[in-house]
Write a protein that holds these residues in place. Structure first.
Motif, PDB file in Angstrom:
ATOM      1  N   GLY A  12       0.800  -1.215   0.000  1.00 46.54           N
ATOM      2  CA  GLY A  12       0.000   0.000   0.000  1.00 46.54           C
ATOM      3  C   GLY A  12       0.832   1.263   0.000  1.00 46.54           C
ATOM      4  N   LEU A  13       2.128   1.145   0.279  1.00 49.76           N
ATOM      5  CA  LEU A  13       3.032   2.294   0.314  1.00 49.76           C
ATOM      6  C   LEU A  13       3.973   2.296  -0.876  1.00 49.76           C
ATOM      7  CD1 LEU A  13       4.107   2.075   4.079  1.00 49.76           C
ATOM      8  CD2 LEU A  13       2.117   3.246   3.106  1.00 49.76           C
ATOM      9  N   GLY A  14       4.279   1.107  -1.404  1.00 48.74           N
ATOM     10  CA  GLY A  14       5.166   0.999  -2.540  1.00 48.74           C
ATOM     11  C   GLY A  14       6.635   1.098  -2.160  1.00 48.74           C
ATOM     12  N   LEU A  15       7.472   1.221  -3.196  1.00 44.78           N
ATOM     13  CA  LEU A  15       8.919   1.230  -3.029  1.00 44.78           C
ATOM     14  C   LEU A  15       9.559   2.561  -3.381  1.00 44.78           C
ATOM     15  CD1 LEU A  15       9.875  -2.249  -4.514  1.00 44.78           C
ATOM     16  CD2 LEU A  15      10.155  -1.522  -2.150  1.00 44.78           C
ATOM     17  N   GLY A  16       8.740   3.545  -3.793  1.00 42.05           N
ATOM     18  CA  GLY A  16       9.296   4.801  -4.289  1.00 42.05           C
ATOM     19  C   GLY A  16      10.159   5.539  -3.287  1.00 42.05           C
ATOM     20  N   HIS A  17       9.715   5.614  -2.032  1.00 43.67           N
ATOM     21  CA  HIS A  17      10.472   6.339  -1.010  1.00 43.67           C
ATOM     22  C   HIS A  17      11.803   5.633  -0.713  1.00 43.67           C
ATOM     23  CE1 HIS A  17       7.074   9.017  -0.107  1.00 43.67           C
ATOM     24  NE2 HIS A  17       6.323   7.944  -0.257  1.00 43.67           N
ATOM     25  N   LEU A  18      11.773   4.312  -0.664  1.00 40.83           N
ATOM     26  CA  LEU A  18      12.992   3.550  -0.418  1.00 40.83           C
ATOM     27  C   LEU A  18      13.953   3.663  -1.598  1.00 40.83           C
ATOM     28  CD1 LEU A  18      14.774   1.598   1.130  1.00 40.83           C
ATOM     29  CD2 LEU A  18      13.339  -0.282   0.292  1.00 40.83           C
ATOM     30  N   THR A  19      13.432   3.586  -2.805  1.00 37.60           N
ATOM     31  CA  THR A  19      14.278   3.694  -3.991  1.00 37.60           C
ATOM     32  C   THR A  19      14.987   5.044  -4.036  1.00 37.60           C
ATOM     33  OG1 THR A  19      12.863   2.177  -5.246  1.00 37.60           O
ATOM     34  CG2 THR A  19      14.297   3.636  -6.511  1.00 37.60           C
ATOM     35  N   ARG A  20      14.247   6.120  -3.773  1.00 37.50           N
ATOM     36  CA  ARG A  20      14.867   7.445  -3.747  1.00 37.50           C
ATOM     37  C   ARG A  20      15.914   7.533  -2.644  1.00 37.50           C
ATOM     38  NH1 ARG A  20       9.492  11.012  -4.455  1.00 37.50           N
ATOM     39  NH2 ARG A  20       9.419  10.695  -2.209  1.00 37.50           N
ATOM     40  N   SER A  21      15.609   6.945  -1.502  1.00 40.15           N
ATOM     41  CA  SER A  21      16.544   6.990  -0.379  1.00 40.15           C
ATOM     42  C   SER A  21      17.854   6.286  -0.711  1.00 40.15           C
ATOM     43  CB  SER A  21      15.908   6.356   0.862  1.00 40.15           C
ATOM     44  OG  SER A  21      14.787   7.113   1.289  1.00 40.15           O
ATOM     45  N   GLY A 172       5.149  -0.790  -7.052  1.00 37.48           N
ATOM     46  CA  GLY A 172       5.696  -1.836  -6.201  1.00 37.48           C
ATOM     47  C   GLY A 172       4.655  -2.605  -5.418  1.00 37.48           C
ATOM     48  N   SER A 173       3.532  -1.962  -5.098  1.00 37.16           N
ATOM     49  CA  SER A 173       2.480  -2.651  -4.351  1.00 37.16           C
ATOM     50  C   SER A 173       1.184  -2.797  -5.140  1.00 37.16           C
ATOM     51  CB  SER A 173       2.176  -1.893  -3.052  1.00 37.16           C
ATOM     52  OG  SER A 173       1.674  -0.603  -3.343  1.00 37.16           O
ATOM     53  N   ASP A 174       1.136  -2.191  -6.352  1.00 37.16           N
ATOM     54  CA  ASP A 174      -0.101  -2.189  -7.145  1.00 37.16           C
ATOM     55  C   ASP A 174      -1.293  -1.878  -6.243  1.00 37.16           C
ATOM     56  OD1 ASP A 174      -1.955  -2.385  -9.164  1.00 37.16           O
ATOM     57  OD2 ASP A 174      -1.879  -4.578  -9.326  1.00 37.16           O
ATOM     58  N   ALA A 175      -1.235  -0.722  -5.601  1.00 38.80           N
ATOM     59  CA  ALA A 175      -2.208  -0.362  -4.564  1.00 38.80           C
ATOM     60  C   ALA A 175      -3.637  -0.329  -5.062  1.00 38.80           C
ATOM     61  CB  ALA A 175      -1.833   0.989  -3.966  1.00 38.80           C
ATOM     62  N   THR A 176      -3.840  -0.117  -6.356  1.00 36.69           N
ATOM     63  CA  THR A 176      -5.212  -0.045  -6.895  1.00 36.69           C
ATOM     64  C   THR A 176      -5.592  -1.297  -7.673  1.00 36.69           C
ATOM     65  OG1 THR A 176      -4.401   1.138  -8.852  1.00 36.69           O
ATOM     66  CG2 THR A 176      -5.147   2.474  -6.996  1.00 36.69           C
ATOM     67  N   THR A 194       2.835  -8.675 -30.237  1.00 35.91           N
ATOM     68  CA  THR A 194       3.340  -7.933 -29.094  1.00 35.91           C
ATOM     69  C   THR A 194       3.909  -8.894 -28.043  1.00 35.91           C
ATOM     70  OG1 THR A 194       1.753  -6.139 -29.388  1.00 35.91           O
ATOM     71  CG2 THR A 194       2.710  -6.387 -27.188  1.00 35.91           C
ATOM     72  N   GLU A 195       5.018  -8.504 -27.439  1.00 37.83           N
ATOM     73  CA  GLU A 195       5.597  -9.255 -26.328  1.00 37.83           C
ATOM     74  C   GLU A 195       5.504  -8.392 -25.075  1.00 37.83           C
ATOM     75  OE1 GLU A 195       9.414 -11.000 -27.123  1.00 37.83           O
ATOM     76  OE2 GLU A 195       8.945 -11.224 -29.260  1.00 37.83           O
ATOM     77  N   LEU A 196       4.570  -8.743 -24.201  1.00 41.11           N
ATOM     78  CA  LEU A 196       4.279  -7.955 -23.003  1.00 41.11           C
ATOM     79  C   LEU A 196       5.054  -8.485 -21.804  1.00 41.11           C
ATOM     80  CD1 LEU A 196       2.508  -5.797 -21.502  1.00 41.11           C
ATOM     81  CD2 LEU A 196       0.901  -7.676 -21.050  1.00 41.11           C
ATOM     82  N   HIS A 197       5.716  -7.564 -21.099  1.00 42.25           N
ATOM     83  CA  HIS A 197       6.379  -7.888 -19.841  1.00 42.25           C
ATOM     84  C   HIS A 197       5.669  -7.127 -18.728  1.00 42.25           C
ATOM     85  CE1 HIS A 197       9.876  -9.827 -21.763  1.00 42.25           C
ATOM     86  NE2 HIS A 197       9.627  -8.962 -22.736  1.00 42.25           N
ATOM     87  N   TRP A 198       4.922  -7.860 -17.908  1.00 39.56           N
ATOM     88  CA  TRP A 198       4.220  -7.281 -16.766  1.00 39.56           C
ATOM     89  C   TRP A 198       5.100  -7.458 -15.534  1.00 39.56           C
ATOM     90  CZ3 TRP A 198      -0.473  -4.783 -16.103  1.00 39.56           C
ATOM     91  CH2 TRP A 198      -0.893  -4.614 -14.778  1.00 39.56           C
ATOM     92  N   VAL A 199       5.351  -6.366 -14.806  1.00 38.37           N
ATOM     93  CA  VAL A 199       6.193  -6.441 -13.616  1.00 38.37           C
ATOM     94  C   VAL A 199       5.314  -6.493 -12.376  1.00 38.37           C
ATOM     95  CG1 VAL A 199       7.928  -5.280 -12.205  1.00 38.37           C
ATOM     96  CG2 VAL A 199       8.148  -5.275 -14.699  1.00 38.37           C
ATOM     97  N   THR A 200       5.476  -7.546 -11.592  1.00 41.51           N
ATOM     98  CA  THR A 200       4.767  -7.681 -10.320  1.00 41.51           C
ATOM     99  C   THR A 200       5.720  -7.282  -9.198  1.00 41.51           C
ATOM    100  OG1 THR A 200       3.397  -9.489 -11.166  1.00 41.51           O
ATOM    101  CG2 THR A 200       3.569  -9.262  -8.770  1.00 41.51           C
ATOM    102  N   GLY A 201       5.402  -6.195  -8.506  1.00 38.46           N
ATOM    103  CA  GLY A 201       6.263  -5.681  -7.447  1.00 38.46           C
ATOM    104  C   GLY A 201       6.268  -6.574  -6.225  1.00 38.46           C
ATOM    105  N   PRO A 202       7.196  -6.350  -5.316  1.00 33.93           N
ATOM    106  CA  PRO A 202       7.344  -7.233  -4.145  1.00 33.93           C
ATOM    107  C   PRO A 202       6.162  -7.208  -3.192  1.00 33.93           C
ATOM    108  CG  PRO A 202       8.755  -5.293  -3.955  1.00 33.93           C
ATOM    109  CD  PRO A 202       8.221  -5.288  -5.345  1.00 33.93           C
TER     110      PRO A 202
END
Length: 328
Positions: A12-21, A172-176, A194-202
């Motif tokens: 629900g928070l994702g990884l953005g803050h950690l990645t920037r840090s 990172g959390s796919d909150a929606t 088309t070759e689709l790569h879907w990324v599932t965050g942790p």
């Protein structure tokens, strides 16, 4: 010199803050020789780049203020850097900020502590866009601009080429819960081949795949980094967030949308005006725009060129320069 970086991460928070840090930590260590400790409130996650630094996770039920003050004193940190999830900023954060400054720490707020600038030494906004809120008090200087993005990129951008590789990012959390519906939309809409790569965050749930896909679809589960996927793709569709700007750095023709209501409307309007990406209303509109983009090489090449021009300078260096000036 020592720095304590505090951020949030989790479902629900994702990884953005950690990645920037991590970008900040690397810049401070490499450019200024800082010893860096990272304090993360939220759900533990394994990352190879996090292992480069001393770090600690602590629970959301624990007091943020108490933990920060204890850690800052224990680590003898000259600089405390706060990159906090907006809804988890304590109501009494100013009490903490005043106490830290009284103890002699320099305090930098990243992104969302601008309303507390009277108790900060610097506000660093990793964005090209900033509109001061009404009644904003005086205090710490505010830095923002295209050269302030804190992007965790490790490869060099190259000239765009047409192809059939598509990268889809939901956060990172796919909150929606985009993974429940968007893969089916992409499968039904994008051209065969088309070759689709879907990324599932942790922190994200597994995506729901169509029973018999008409395009090639792969699920990239919590990759160690997105650089290889980004440099290997021809197009991308993404929820608005940090990874969107990493795509721009690599010059990937991208369709971006916000699944978070009208929270990002001002930023997305500015992005559309800059001509660096296509902006969609929602995931349905995004998939339709992606199909159009894949059929228009001229538009794709133009978006790629403009994006690479805008994100040619990265914010880690700018941050390190600002800290060096602050410590002087």
């Amino acid at each position: 010199m020592k720095a304590l970086i505090v951020c949030h991460a989790g479902a629900g928070l994702g990884l953005g803050h950690l990645t920037r840090s991590l970008v900040v930590a690397r810049a401070l260590h490499q450019e200024l020789g800082f010893d860096v400790r990272i304090l993360i409130q939220g759900d533990p996650v394994r990352r190879t780049d996090l292992a480069e630094f001393e770090h600690q996770f602590f629970g959301l039920e624990e007091s943020l203020n108490t933990t920060i003050q204890h850690q800052a004193r224990h680590a003898d940190s000259q600089v405390v850097i706060l990159d906090l999830y907006p809804r988890l900023v304590p109501a009494d954060i100013d009490t903490l900020l005043k106490a830290l400054r009284q103890d002699g720490h320099k305090i930098i707020g990243v992104d969302n502590l601008v309303n507390h600038r009277s108790n900060l030494d610097l506000v660093f906004i990793p964005s090209f866009h900033f509109t001061p809120p009404a009644g904003l008090a005086g205090g710490a200087p505010i830095l923002f601009g295209w050269d302030c993005f804190l992007l965790n990129v490790k490869r060099t951008a190259t000239e765009w080429k047409a192809g059939r590789q598509v990268l889809a990012l939901a956060g990172g959390s796919d909150a929606t819960a985009l993974g429940k519906t968007m893969p089916k939309l992409l499968n039904a809409t994008l051209p065969v081949g088309t070759e689709l790569h879907w990324v599932t965050g942790p922190y994200a749930q597994q995506p729901v795949w169509p029973p018999s896909p008409r395009i090639s679809m792969s699920n990239d589960q919590s990759p160690a980094g997105l650089d290889e996927l980004m440099v290997g793709t021809n197009y991308a569709v993404t929820a608005y967030g940090v990874s969107f700007f990493e795509l721009l750095h690599y010059g990937v023709p991208t369709v971006v949308f916000s699944p978070y209501g009208n929270k990002d409307d001002l930023e997305l309007a500015a992005i559309a005006a800059e001509g660096v990406a296509l902006v969609a209303r929602d995931e349905v509109d995004a998939v339709a725009k992606l199909k159009e983009l894949m059929a228009d090489d001229t538009l794709a090449a133009s978006l790629s060129l403009q994006a690479r021009k805008r994100l040619s300078v990265l914010g880690g260096h700018k941050f390190a320069q600002a800290v060096a000036k602050l410590m002087d």
